[in-house]
Design a protein around this motif. Sequence first.
Motif, mmCIF file in Angstrom:
data_model
loop_
_atom_site.group_PDB
_atom_site.id
_atom_site.type_symbol
_atom_site.label_atom_id
_atom_site.label_comp_id
_atom_site.label_asym_id
_atom_site.label_seq_id
_atom_site.Cartn_x
_atom_site.Cartn_y
_atom_site.Cartn_z
ATOM 1 N N LEU A 23 1.001 -0.895 0.090
ATOM 2 C CA LEU A 23 -0.340 -0.142 -0.046
ATOM 3 C C LEU A 23 0.728 1.126 -0.148
ATOM 4 O O LEU A 23 0.674 2.675 -0.042
ATOM 5 N N THR A 24 2.035 1.239 -0.317
ATOM 6 C CA THR A 24 3.035 2.466 -0.320
ATOM 7 C C THR A 24 3.498 3.120 1.070
ATOM 8 O O THR A 24 3.204 4.336 1.164
ATOM 9 N N GLY A 25 2.950 1.987 2.120
ATOM 10 C CA GLY A 25 2.831 1.971 3.038
ATOM 11 C C GLY A 25 5.035 2.325 4.053
ATOM 12 O O GLY A 25 5.839 1.756 3.946
ATOM 13 N N ASP A 26 5.196 3.274 4.672
ATOM 14 C CA ASP A 26 6.450 3.027 5.772
ATOM 15 C C ASP A 26 6.385 3.878 6.542
ATOM 16 O O ASP A 26 5.064 4.615 6.813
ATOM 17 N N ILE A 27 6.642 2.933 7.973
ATOM 18 C CA ILE A 27 6.610 2.438 9.281
ATOM 19 C C ILE A 27 7.901 3.425 9.595
ATOM 20 O O ILE A 27 9.291 2.797 9.316
ATOM 21 N N THR A 28 8.047 4.341 10.500
ATOM 22 C CA THR A 28 9.349 5.090 11.412
ATOM 23 C C THR A 28 8.823 4.710 12.548
ATOM 24 O O THR A 28 7.545 5.089 12.941
ATOM 25 N N LEU A 29 10.402 4.823 13.653
ATOM 26 C CA LEU A 29 10.008 4.995 15.213
ATOM 27 C C LEU A 29 10.012 6.941 15.510
ATOM 28 O O LEU A 29 10.467 7.478 14.713
ATOM 29 N N SER A 30 8.973 7.118 16.154
ATOM 30 C CA SER A 30 8.687 8.716 16.614
ATOM 31 C C SER A 30 8.872 9.235 17.890
ATOM 32 O O SER A 30 7.868 8.657 18.007
ATOM 33 N N PRO A 31 9.233 8.948 17.843
ATOM 34 C CA PRO A 31 9.932 8.939 19.767
ATOM 35 C C PRO A 31 8.972 9.891 20.639
ATOM 36 O O PRO A 31 8.979 9.918 21.988
ATOM 37 N N LEU A 32 8.518 11.066 19.768
ATOM 38 C CA LEU A 32 7.777 11.998 20.306
ATOM 39 C C LEU A 32 6.172 11.801 20.456
ATOM 40 O O LEU A 32 5.531 12.458 20.733
ATOM 41 N N VAL A 33 5.621 10.996 20.151
ATOM 42 C CA VAL A 33 4.172 10.062 19.919
ATOM 43 C C VAL A 33 3.759 10.133 21.168
ATOM 44 O O VAL A 33 4.349 9.242 21.832
ATOM 45 N N GLY A 34 2.510 11.211 21.959
ATOM 46 C CA GLY A 34 1.801 10.467 22.680
ATOM 47 C C GLY A 34 2.448 11.810 23.461
ATOM 48 O O GLY A 34 2.710 11.495 25.579
ATOM 49 N N THR A 35 3.356 12.891 23.859
ATOM 50 C CA THR A 35 3.930 13.879 23.855
ATOM 51 C C THR A 35 3.171 15.677 24.100
ATOM 52 O O THR A 35 2.939 15.261 22.140
ATOM 53 N N GLU A 36 2.823 15.848 24.815
ATOM 54 C CA GLU A 36 2.821 17.655 24.996
ATOM 55 C C GLU A 36 3.929 18.078 24.982
ATOM 56 O O GLU A 36 4.083 18.167 26.036
ATOM 57 N N ILE A 37 3.797 18.881 24.076
ATOM 58 C CA ILE A 37 5.479 19.305 24.311
ATOM 59 C C ILE A 37 4.728 21.254 24.553
ATOM 60 O O ILE A 37 3.834 22.019 23.288
ATOM 61 N N ALA A 38 5.262 22.483 25.395
ATOM 62 C CA ALA A 38 4.706 23.863 25.185
ATOM 63 C C ALA A 38 6.194 24.440 24.651
ATOM 64 O O ALA A 38 7.210 23.464 24.944
ATOM 65 N N VAL A 39 5.802 24.831 23.523
ATOM 66 C CA VAL A 39 6.976 25.488 23.335
ATOM 67 C C VAL A 39 7.132 27.270 23.640
ATOM 68 O O VAL A 39 5.690 27.998 23.758
ATOM 69 N N VAL A 40 7.336 28.102 24.408
ATOM 70 C CA VAL A 40 7.584 28.847 25.444
ATOM 71 C C VAL A 40 7.848 29.893 24.530
ATOM 72 O O VAL A 40 9.594 29.670 24.620
ATOM 73 N N THR A 41 7.687 31.630 24.545
ATOM 74 C CA THR A 41 8.533 31.946 24.065
ATOM 75 C C THR A 41 8.078 33.717 24.600
ATOM 76 O O THR A 41 7.168 33.654 24.888
#
Lengths: 312, 193
Positions: free
Chosen positions: A60-78
Amino acid sequence: MILVPVTYKGGIYRHDEIIDLIEDLGGYIIQKHMIAQEVVLQALVPKDDIELIRKIGKPLTGDITLSPLVGTEIAVVTPSLEIHHLPHASCDVAEYIRRFGAKTNMVGLARGFGKRIAQLNDEERDVINEHDLAVYLLGDFETCIEKKFPVLRRGIMVPIVLCGGPPTEALKAIIDPPVDGYVGSIGRFMHRTKESDEISRLDDVVEEVTRVLDKKREEMAKDPLSISPARLMDIISEKIDEIHEVLSPTPITVQMGGLRVKLPYDTFGPVLRKTGIDEGVTIGDLAEVLPSRMRDYILIRIKPFSETNLVI
Amino acid sequence: MEAVEYFEVECPEKAGGDYYRRIADVVLLDHNLIRVVLKLHIFIDPKVPLFVAGGVTRKLPGIVRLRDFADVNIQDRKVTISIGNEAYLAPLLQILWKKYGKDHVEQPDRFTIILYLDEEESRSLEDLPVFDPSESIYKDLIYALQVIQPEGFKVRRQYYGNGRFYLVASEDTLPEDIEDIVRQKFSLMGESL
């Protein structure tokens, strides 16, 4: 069974088979994007079955890669959302972290600018504390960072990754007490990051964020959560029908130690507390259901095993 | 910044100064002001804190008069203005409305304006100054300098005119001898304020 965060990218044709497969294997779909003819799934899948998903996805032309940050919520503070920080620097970093699976929220402080006059109010502090990690993007001068950072970190309990213009070593030297991560040479700039050395600095940010979160995961593993956040998300989306009417891209945002449910707290807080999970155990038994400082959302903090004596 | 004859960023922190050199370059380029600036000296001291940016502009285009973009045709009391370049139509209309009142300025189509004036008034009409480009260029320049300056410097003083401009900004009250500091920075460029 160890679940690992992955990203699956593939064609839209027969992608529901992949979703079914992940669910049948005991994994969870955290987020699904449909972009034109492409589907991007962010999921937690059993470690041993990654090869199987890859094999089935290949035609199905699918590709699977590890994504260490899935399932996290991060605040980018400026320090603010003025033209001095936007769109480059803050948006570039927030967007780049998002590519690795994290859900990032930008927090622009109301009065975070300046050296002497910088402030952090209680709402901003609480919103940042609702995340798994905060990335602080500060300016180019050591003197300013040294003076204003103690004010901006006051009351922040989540791990902090500090980014600034001076080199990493210089940042480490001026920050006391130390924070969890540092990335130097990425301060204020007014152009798009497209050159390779700039992209590599964004990679450094992701690497540092991943390192800090891995450390946090290790800490959490010593006293595991009573229920995995991804599983709780599945239960809520199964039992609370109204969640399917929420138009936000992630009606339920998965965090490392809980969930953000984008329903009004006053109406759904008590309902969620009473929602059953398994054999007489309710969400209220395993987690704290709290009002979020972000709009009128609900924040669920899952209690650890030591508090509940239950693992589901 | 090849187009700029003199461009220096002076800062006690070398790394920070280098970043601000790049920022100034990008901002002036983005705002299409590189061709306007002949010399620019930026001084930043984060310890005080103080930001001084001063410079010299190239020769700016002169005032646009009515004759530069329109034909004026006078028949007795009737004056017909045919607009050639629509870019200055809006400021022209504003001036005419203010001077003669909206009821007395007829505009049968986009490119034609009809007025009824005395002979004396209509004679000087062609020399009417409509638009001063240098005014808006200086304003753009000061705005660009505000973008360049470190954020949070809310106390500002600015000056422009006579081919010179400067912006000083700080978080705190500006020092009393600020004009001396600015003069000193201008002398580094070989100019005087």
